[in-house]
Design a protein around this motif. Structure first.
Motif, short mmCIF file in Angstrom:
data_model
loop_
_atom_site.label_atom_id
_atom_site.label_comp_id
_atom_site.label_asym_id
_atom_site.label_seq_id
_atom_site.Cartn_x
_atom_site.Cartn_y
_atom_site.Cartn_z
N GLY A 247 11.08 46.53 -38.03
CA GLY A 247 12.02 47.17 -37.12
C GLY A 247 11.39 47.50 -35.79
N GLY A 248 10.13 47.92 -35.81
CA GLY A 248 9.45 48.22 -34.55
C GLY A 248 9.27 46.98 -33.69
N ALA A 249 8.89 45.86 -34.33
CA ALA A 249 8.72 44.61 -33.58
C ALA A 249 10.06 44.15 -33.00
N LEU A 250 11.11 44.25 -33.80
CA LEU A 250 12.45 43.85 -33.33
C LEU A 250 12.89 44.72 -32.16
N ALA A 251 12.65 46.02 -32.25
CA ALA A 251 13.04 46.93 -31.18
C ALA A 251 12.25 46.65 -29.91
N GLY B 28 9.70 32.15 -22.93
CA GLY B 28 8.59 31.21 -23.07
C GLY B 28 7.36 31.87 -23.65
N ALA B 29 7.03 33.07 -23.15
CA ALA B 29 5.85 33.78 -23.65
C ALA B 29 6.02 34.16 -25.12
N ALA B 30 7.23 34.62 -25.48
CA ALA B 30 7.47 34.99 -26.87
C ALA B 30 7.40 33.78 -27.79
N THR B 31 7.96 32.66 -27.35
CA THR B 31 7.90 31.44 -28.16
C THR B 31 6.46 30.99 -28.35
N TRP B 32 5.71 30.97 -27.26
CA TRP B 32 4.30 30.58 -27.35
C TRP B 32 3.53 31.51 -28.29
N ALA B 33 3.86 32.80 -28.25
CA ALA B 33 3.14 33.77 -29.07
C ALA B 33 3.44 33.62 -30.56
N VAL B 34 4.68 33.24 -30.91
CA VAL B 34 5.05 33.27 -32.33
C VAL B 34 4.94 31.92 -33.02
N VAL B 35 4.96 30.82 -32.29
CA VAL B 35 4.82 29.52 -32.95
C VAL B 35 3.34 29.18 -33.10
N VAL C 233 10.56 37.38 -32.14
CA VAL C 233 9.56 38.38 -32.50
C VAL C 233 9.80 38.92 -33.90
N GLY C 234 11.07 39.19 -34.21
CA GLY C 234 11.40 39.74 -35.52
C GLY C 234 11.06 38.80 -36.66
#
Length: 313
Positions: free
Chosen positions: A61-65, A86-93, A169-170
């Protein structure tokens, strides 16, 4: 700029960034989340499902928020929204790191360095490497490439298409929690139950899309579909089953069978029993299939979001 275009441009930039840069050596956001989740666990851990559910809710929940707050902060700027996506995609894939680790092990096996391959295997999966010969290591690598194509690439893109940055992120937070506490060890059998079940739910759409795209992109589409239909339900994981079975059929190899985790031996059903045994050369074939699936998944997710946006606007 419309939300579907923000996702399309941002997700494509993120996948390209992963291709060119891979994961950062230090300060990876997923590693930071893992350390934070570990700190929360040290405070909350009790051998009880309810405390595990609280841990899951706090961390996921914290990550989603946080993702939602970041997206809200830049929503008035199309350029910033694309950059954040773009940054979030790069971070999670993690497709490039997945391929790199698999190839390092494959190169060690090709050079006859089985001890080197055994030493590297824990970077990719949780198998007991000392219990495996060269072909067993190759099978473990191919299975890990298949499963992580869904977990580390396709699943994130699916939830990014559904919910933008919070979805990206979630999903990664849920998947990371499952890897940390969702396994059936004595310590986490109850505490990790909520994380494991949430990961099953979150991973369902990505795993099915991965299985479909493996059949489309593989050398034997009919074999992939046949193995998926016949064998996926035999796997103990509801999401790894379709993915590994489809990869097995697409590559024409057998996956599954006896394996060992943390000293615990499991006898899993064979997937694609008509295939041949995995060899070292199949590692590169699996990596190439994984890459094709990842880029196809981007196209499917972008198109789906565009269609949905067009119907609702």
């Amino acid at each position: 700029m419309r939300a579907d275009r923000v996702f399309a441009y941002g997700a494509a930039a993120g996948l390209l960034g992963d291709l060119l840069l891979g994961d950062p050596r230090r300060g990876h956001p997923v590693a930071v989340f893992g350390r934070t989740a570990g700190a929360v666990e040290r405070v909350l851990w009790r051998d009880h499902r309810a405390w595990g559910a609280v841990h899951t809710a706090v961390c996921a929940g914290g990550a989603l928020a946080l993702g939602a707050a970041a997206a809200r902060a830049v929503r008035t700027s199309p350029a910033a929204s694309v950059a954040l996506t773009g940054a979030a995609t790069w971070a999670v894939v993690g497709g490039t790191s997945l391929a790199r680790e698999a190839r390092v092990i494959g190169q060690a096996l090709e050079a006859g360095d089985i001890e080197g391959a055994r030493a590297r295997l824990p970077h990719l999966c949780g198998r007991d490497p000392q219990a495996l010969d060269a072909d067993g290591i190759a099978r473990a690598v191919v299975e890990s490439v298949a499963e992580n194509t869904s977990d580390a690439v396709v699943g994130a893109l699916v939830w990014g298409a559904v919910a933008g940055v919070p979805g990206l992120v979630g999903f990664r937070a849920v998947n990371t929690l499952d890897a940390m506490v969702g396994h059936k060890s004595a310590k986490y059998r109850r505490y990790g139950w909520a994380s494991a079940r949430l990961d099953d739910v979150a991973g369902w759409p990505g795993s099915r899309l991965t299985a479909v795209l493996a059949a489309v992109a593989g050398a034997d589409p009919r074999g992939a579909v046949r193995a998926w239909r016949a064998d996926a339900a035999k796997h103990p994981s509801p999401n790894a089953g379709p993915v590994e079975a489809s990869f097995a059929g697409a590559l024409g190899v057998q996956l599954g069978g006896t394996l060992s985790y943390g000293g615990r031996v499991e006898h899993r059903p064979v997937l694609n029993g008509d295939g041949r045994a995995v060899t070292t050369q199949d590692i590169e074939r699996a990596v190439r299939l994984s890459k094709r699936v990842g880029w196809l998944a981007l196209g499917v997710c972008v198109a789906a979001r565009r269609i949905v946006k067009g119907r609702t606007s």
